[in-house]
Design a protein around this motif. Structure first.
Motif, mmCIF file in Angstrom:
data_model
loop_
_atom_site.group_PDB
_atom_site.id
_atom_site.type_symbol
_atom_site.label_atom_id
_atom_site.label_comp_id
_atom_site.label_asym_id
_atom_site.label_seq_id
_atom_site.Cartn_x
_atom_site.Cartn_y
_atom_site.Cartn_z
ATOM 1 N N ALA A 8 0.830 -1.207 0.000
ATOM 2 C CA ALA A 8 0.000 0.000 0.000
ATOM 3 C C ALA A 8 0.863 1.255 0.000
ATOM 4 O O ALA A 8 0.567 2.236 -0.697
ATOM 5 C CB ALA A 8 -0.919 -0.018 1.225
ATOM 6 N N HIS B 31 -1.537 -7.975 -2.578
ATOM 7 C CA HIS B 31 -2.937 -7.673 -2.244
ATOM 8 C C HIS B 31 -3.072 -6.297 -1.600
ATOM 9 O O HIS B 31 -4.034 -5.565 -1.874
ATOM 10 C CB HIS B 31 -3.498 -8.764 -1.327
ATOM 11 N N GLY B 32 -2.099 -5.933 -0.780
ATOM 12 C CA GLY B 32 -2.115 -4.606 -0.177
ATOM 13 C C GLY B 32 -2.007 -3.514 -1.228
ATOM 14 O O GLY B 32 -2.679 -2.473 -1.137
ATOM 15 N N GLU C 155 -5.384 -3.318 -3.319
ATOM 16 C CA GLU C 155 -6.444 -2.656 -2.547
ATOM 17 C C GLU C 155 -6.210 -1.148 -2.481
ATOM 18 O O GLU C 155 -7.145 -0.346 -2.690
ATOM 19 C CB GLU C 155 -6.505 -3.235 -1.138
ATOM 20 N N LYS D 2 -6.850 0.522 -5.927
ATOM 21 C CA LYS D 2 -8.282 0.698 -6.201
ATOM 22 C C LYS D 2 -8.838 1.885 -5.416
ATOM 23 O O LYS D 2 -9.636 2.677 -5.945
ATOM 24 C CB LYS D 2 -9.044 -0.581 -5.839
ATOM 25 N N GLN D 3 -8.413 2.028 -4.181
ATOM 26 C CA GLN D 3 -8.874 3.150 -3.369
ATOM 27 C C GLN D 3 -8.443 4.484 -3.953
ATOM 28 O O GLN D 3 -9.128 5.505 -3.778
ATOM 29 C CB GLN D 3 -8.353 2.999 -1.938
ATOM 30 N N THR E 288 -6.925 -1.920 -11.885
ATOM 31 C CA THR E 288 -6.086 -2.965 -11.297
ATOM 32 C C THR E 288 -6.233 -4.280 -12.046
ATOM 33 O O THR E 288 -7.329 -4.639 -12.506
ATOM 34 C CB THR E 288 -6.438 -3.183 -9.814
ATOM 35 N N SER F 152 -9.541 -12.365 -5.678
ATOM 36 C CA SER F 152 -8.917 -11.057 -5.895
ATOM 37 C C SER F 152 -9.998 -10.022 -6.137
ATOM 38 O O SER F 152 -11.040 -10.327 -6.731
ATOM 39 C CB SER F 152 -7.976 -11.108 -7.099
ATOM 40 N N ILE F 153 -9.740 -8.805 -5.701
ATOM 41 C CA ILE F 153 -10.691 -7.711 -5.914
ATOM 42 C C ILE F 153 -10.310 -6.871 -7.134
ATOM 43 O O ILE F 153 -10.927 -5.839 -7.398
ATOM 44 C CB ILE F 153 -10.774 -6.802 -4.676
#
Length: 302
Positions: A122, A149-150, A153, A156-157, A162, A175-176
């Protein structure tokens, strides 16, 4: 407690159960047989790969950037693909970038422990000021890497597009990401060593993504890399050969044309085909967003 044993990338390959007893030739043959799975995996992800190419190209046209992010082998492959874009397609270094857990030092010295820190992924998004026009491709063979994954996420924020690339089915690890590319190649010959088939299929996928994107962005004419950066003897020879092949000029006149164009193959070809000077050729290319084919066609309509 083992929480990864169910993953496809961690399972034992029954075809290589006697790996340490094979002759050298049998060993090579087994690698060859198993690598067929990489082609099948790419074919199975063709729709997602095409969608990813269109998404990346659209974002880059809007001034965005492409980031690959991963740890270990996956991250190194992303850095490699990014590093090859400037010499191949004459892109600025910031257009396609690779982010590796552990930084540059992790390219040559293992730092796999850093893959477990989601907050570092992130933070990488914040450090690179990821925005709404950027695309972030998270790469993780086993699909579980917290660092990736961090990053996904956080990206996307921040409004970025992504893409997720993994070698396990989605029902094993979710997965998101906006686009989910799965490349299941089966258990590795050397159990759990995802630098093998998983690394190979990942490299293939990244080749397709970056090259396909650059085709869409006009970096290619026919199947020639006409935006090649002429920075060494090999690339100068390649540029001259392209000009010779496409114009039927001899080598000396091809060299003169290339120098007159400022060592731009696209400008050189446009100058030759339309009989305009360098300044005019550059203006026409700019008006056509760097697309040589449309630049040539635009001169026919005027």
């Amino acid at each position: 407690m083992n929480t990864r044993g169910h993953l496809l990338t961690e399972q034992v390959n029954v075809n290589s159960a006697n790996l340490d007893r094979l002759s050298t030739l049998e060993l090579v043959d087994l690698f060859n047989q198993e690598d067929v799975n990489t082609l099948n995996a790419i074919a199975g992800a063709r729709v997602e790969l095409a969608s990813a190419i269109d998404t990346i190209a659209d974002s880059l046209r809007q001034g965005g950037r492409l980031f690959y992010i991963g740890a270990g082998t996956s991250g190194r492959l992303g850095v490699l693909d990014a590093a090859e874009c400037p010499p191949t397609f004459c892109t600025p270094p910031e257009l396609v970038q690779g982010i590796l857990a552990g930084g540059a030092g992790a390219l040559i010295k293992s730092s796999e422990g850093l893959e477990d820190i989601a907050s570092d992924g992130a933070q990488a998004m914040a450090d690179n000021q990821i925005g709404q026009h950027d695309v972030v491709v998270g790469i993780t063979a086993g699909g579980t890497t917290p660092y990736v994954h961090g990053a996904i996420e956080a990206a996307k924020q921040r409004g970025a597009k992504t893409i997720f690339i993994a070698c396990v089915p989605a029902n094993q690890v979710a997965s998101i990401a906006d686009i989910d590319i799965r490349l299941p190649v089966g258990p590795e010959i050397l159990s759990g060593s995802t630098r093998l088939k998983s690394g190979t299929v990942t490299k293939m996928a990244l080749n397709i993504l970056s090259t396909g994107t650059m085709v869409k962005l006009g970096k290619v004419y026919g199947n020639r890399m006409v935006d090649v950066a002429v920075t060494n003897t090999k690339l100068l020879d390649r540029a001259l050969q392209m000009i010779q092949d496409l114009t039927q000029l001899d080598r000396e006149n091809a060299r003169k044309l290339l120098e007159a164009s400022g060592r731009s193959v696209k400008a050189a070809l446009l100058m030759h085909w339309t009989q305009v000077d360098r300044s005019k050729a550059e203006a026409i290319l700019s008006q056509n967003h760097g697309q040589l084919r449309s630049a040539v066609e635009s001169t026919k309509d005027s």
